[in-house]
Design a protein around this motif. Sequence first.
Motif, PDB file in Angstrom:
ATOM      1  N   PRO A 200     -31.053  34.663  21.326  1.00 38.51           N
ATOM      2  CA  PRO A 200     -31.300  33.228  21.515  1.00 38.51           C
ATOM      3  C   PRO A 200     -30.240  32.304  20.916  1.00 38.51           C
ATOM      4  CG  PRO A 200     -32.529  34.002  19.625  1.00 38.51           C
ATOM      5  CD  PRO A 200     -31.825  35.212  20.189  1.00 38.51           C
ATOM      6  N   LEU A 201     -29.315  32.842  20.131  1.00 40.40           N
ATOM      7  CA  LEU A 201     -28.490  31.986  19.277  1.00 40.40           C
ATOM      8  C   LEU A 201     -27.679  30.957  20.061  1.00 40.40           C
ATOM      9  CD1 LEU A 201     -27.163  34.616  16.682  1.00 40.40           C
ATOM     10  CD2 LEU A 201     -29.308  33.305  16.651  1.00 40.40           C
ATOM     11  N   THR A 202     -26.937  31.399  21.056  1.00 37.46           N
ATOM     12  CA  THR A 202     -26.053  30.449  21.749  1.00 37.46           C
ATOM     13  C   THR A 202     -26.832  29.534  22.695  1.00 37.46           C
ATOM     14  OG1 THR A 202     -25.488  32.268  23.265  1.00 37.46           O
ATOM     15  CG2 THR A 202     -23.886  31.711  21.551  1.00 37.46           C
ATOM     16  N   SER A 203     -28.004  29.947  23.168  1.00 38.41           N
ATOM     17  CA  SER A 203     -28.815  29.030  23.968  1.00 38.41           C
ATOM     18  C   SER A 203     -29.281  27.855  23.114  1.00 38.41           C
ATOM     19  CB  SER A 203     -30.026  29.760  24.550  1.00 38.41           C
ATOM     20  OG  SER A 203     -29.628  30.765  25.454  1.00 38.41           O
ATOM     21  N   LEU A 204     -29.644  28.133  21.870  1.00 39.56           N
ATOM     22  CA  LEU A 204     -30.051  27.056  20.961  1.00 39.56           C
ATOM     23  C   LEU A 204     -28.876  26.140  20.631  1.00 39.56           C
ATOM     24  CD1 LEU A 204     -32.274  29.255  18.638  1.00 39.56           C
ATOM     25  CD2 LEU A 204     -33.090  27.555  20.295  1.00 39.56           C
ATOM     26  N   LEU A 205     -27.714  26.729  20.387  1.00 42.14           N
ATOM     27  CA  LEU A 205     -26.519  25.915  20.131  1.00 42.14           C
ATOM     28  C   LEU A 205     -26.163  25.076  21.357  1.00 42.14           C
ATOM     29  CD1 LEU A 205     -24.187  28.466  18.279  1.00 42.14           C
ATOM     30  CD2 LEU A 205     -25.701  26.743  17.265  1.00 42.14           C
ATOM     31  N   PHE A 206     -26.366  25.627  22.534  1.00 38.67           N
ATOM     32  CA  PHE A 206     -26.071  24.915  23.783  1.00 38.67           C
ATOM     33  C   PHE A 206     -26.973  23.687  23.914  1.00 38.67           C
ATOM     34  CE2 PHE A 206     -26.146  24.608  28.522  1.00 38.67           C
ATOM     35  CZ  PHE A 206     -24.781  24.561  28.758  1.00 38.67           C
ATOM     36  N   ALA A 207     -28.259  23.865  23.623  1.00 36.79           N
ATOM     37  CA  ALA A 207     -29.181  22.732  23.697  1.00 36.79           C
ATOM     38  C   ALA A 207     -28.838  21.676  22.656  1.00 36.79           C
ATOM     39  CB  ALA A 207     -30.616  23.220  23.512  1.00 36.79           C
ATOM     40  N   GLU A 208     -28.467  22.112  21.463  1.00 38.32           N
ATOM     41  CA  GLU A 208     -28.034  21.162  20.429  1.00 38.32           C
ATOM     42  C   GLU A 208     -26.818  20.370  20.887  1.00 38.32           C
ATOM     43  OE1 GLU A 208     -29.060  22.553  15.913  1.00 38.32           O
ATOM     44  OE2 GLU A 208     -27.204  23.272  16.783  1.00 38.32           O
ATOM     45  N   ALA A 209     -25.873  21.055  21.530  1.00 41.10           N
ATOM     46  CA  ALA A 209     -24.665  20.374  21.996  1.00 41.10           C
ATOM     47  C   ALA A 209     -24.996  19.345  23.071  1.00 41.10           C
ATOM     48  CB  ALA A 209     -23.662  21.406  22.533  1.00 41.10           C
ATOM     49  N   ALA A 210     -25.989  19.626  23.901  1.00 33.33           N
ATOM     50  CA  ALA A 210     -26.404  18.652  24.910  1.00 33.33           C
ATOM     51  C   ALA A 210     -26.904  17.375  24.249  1.00 33.33           C
ATOM     52  CB  ALA A 210     -27.489  19.259  25.802  1.00 33.33           C
ATOM     53  N   THR A 211     -27.708  17.538  23.210  1.00 31.90           N
ATOM     54  CA  THR A 211     -28.197  16.365  22.481  1.00 31.90           C
ATOM     55  C   THR A 211     -27.054  15.621  21.807  1.00 31.90           C
ATOM     56  OG1 THR A 211     -30.345  17.413  22.115  1.00 31.90           O
ATOM     57  CG2 THR A 211     -29.755  15.600  20.647  1.00 31.90           C
ATOM     58  N   ALA A 212     -26.137  16.363  21.202  1.00 31.30           N
ATOM     59  CA  ALA A 212     -24.988  15.727  20.550  1.00 31.30           C
ATOM     60  C   ALA A 212     -24.137  14.950  21.543  1.00 31.30           C
ATOM     61  CB  ALA A 212     -24.141  16.795  19.852  1.00 31.30           C
ATOM     62  N   ALA A 213     -24.145  15.365  22.799  1.00 28.10           N
ATOM     63  CA  ALA A 213     -23.369  14.681  23.839  1.00 28.10           C
ATOM     64  C   ALA A 213     -24.076  13.442  24.378  1.00 28.10           C
ATOM     65  CB  ALA A 213     -23.088  15.641  24.986  1.00 28.10           C
ATOM     66  N   GLY A 214     -25.304  13.181  23.919  1.00 27.50           N
ATOM     67  CA  GLY A 214     -26.029  11.996  24.367  1.00 27.50           C
ATOM     68  C   GLY A 214     -26.973  12.241  25.524  1.00 27.50           C
TER      69      GLY A 214
END
Length: 511
Positions: A200-214
């Motif tokens: 699950p690690l990179t899927s969680l990081l991917f979702a975090e990056a989406a939020t960081a992108a606005g």
Amino acid sequence: MSNAAPTPHPHAAPFPAQERLAAGAQYINGRLRPGTSGRTHSVIDPATGDAVYTYELAGTQDVDDAVAAAKAAFPGWAGATPGERSDALHRFAAVLAERAEEFAQAESLQCGKPIKLTREFDVPGTVDNTAFFAGAARHLQGQSAGEYSGDHTSYVRREPIGVVGSIAPWNYPLQMAAWKVLPAIAAGNTIVLKPAELTPLTSLLFAEAATAAGIPDGVVNVVTGTGKEAGEHLVGHPDVAMTSFTGSTAVGKRVAEVATATVKRLHLELGGKAPFVVFDDADLEAAANGAVAGSLINTGQDCTAATRAYVQRPLYDAFVERTKQLMETVRLGDPFAPDTDLGPLISHAQRDRVAGFVERARGYARIVTGGEAPKNDGAYFQPTLIADAAQDSEVVQSEIFGPVLVVLPFDTDDEGLALANDTPYGLAASAWTRDVFRANRATREIKAGCVWVNDHIPIISEMPHGGYKASGFGKDMSAYSFEEYTQVKHVMYDNTAVAAKDWHRTIFGDR
């Protein structure tokens, strides 16, 4: 090729998963949180057998919460202009690029992928996919207006479906998260993604990056749980309008069964058993190099990997010998070492499954090279070449999902192409020849969603990926993926302003 146990990760500090994702493995409405199933699961580093992240699994309540968040976010995200969604995805690509090394280390840690593969393939490919869909978001167009009946103007709208519930596999966790999330949200949908609980690690990081992108909260959600509990609940959820699944054909059948109960849109990318057809005029060195790279990428855990090499008889012996020589140069080792070519399989269970196929094959085929698990703590298996198997044998017909290539001879072109099509699968294939007519025939007659000529494996964001037959239906990547993630609506305007239409006479009156 060394069989010695690699020293555990002396070349780089592995991704600190427990610290970095301490808040939990569920990403719902813009934040990490723990699961509510009451059960825990550990991510295991397949290179060492060590637990690197322990988390609480998602229960049905987590799925309900994630779907509710996605449903609440849908009107606003669907109502954003294509330009606004495009701008958000461009920012998303930039955040991913900034965090590339973190993604590469996390992916290598949870999957055992060589760091050069994650740095040069998985992460750049995901950044490129994101940039592609940032542009594609501006081109979701329907058919232009036209007066097809004479008295009406028609046009076609292409609209988002709603909440998408997607399930991704463990072999390419980051890229599969991107393949699921990006076309869905570029088209204006919101999504709940369930990654494999192993990775699950990179899927969680991917979702975090989406939020960081606005990208607004609730547009991208992740629930990490088992397929039986979280997965089936997500697929069967009445507020989920579409399911996209990548995984085995057996599980795909179950996903289809559950999805059918609520009559939702379904996209399946399933198993593969890709043929690698070498005609007698092929460049032998190119074909042997392509066979080794195409069969061993990601330790063979790739549904498009070259698994069945059919070689026309004049080249057969030379191909087997040269492929053996090249396989024996492949270096197993620590995934974080820059010179490692092949890491472990995803788990010891998967290693044992692959070993079982090879052991059984010893009774009816010839193990040309490899065929052993090195004596170390990791889930490693040697690159393996098998010859002299029958077409109907297990290693030819079944998806092994490991570093195993089977080579068979053929005589005529007709025979080679017939053998290539002789499995239930149809995801990918390749043909090796200098003859343009042979190449054209192969690309016409091989039943697969992708046929390479004189290469095997490369994919690009602009082109679709998906299968024939038991390999599923629907397309990932490219603008063709929007066909899966949008509804087409016909809008028709009357142009006459006449109250009593001529066709009304079929209902009343004698006009």
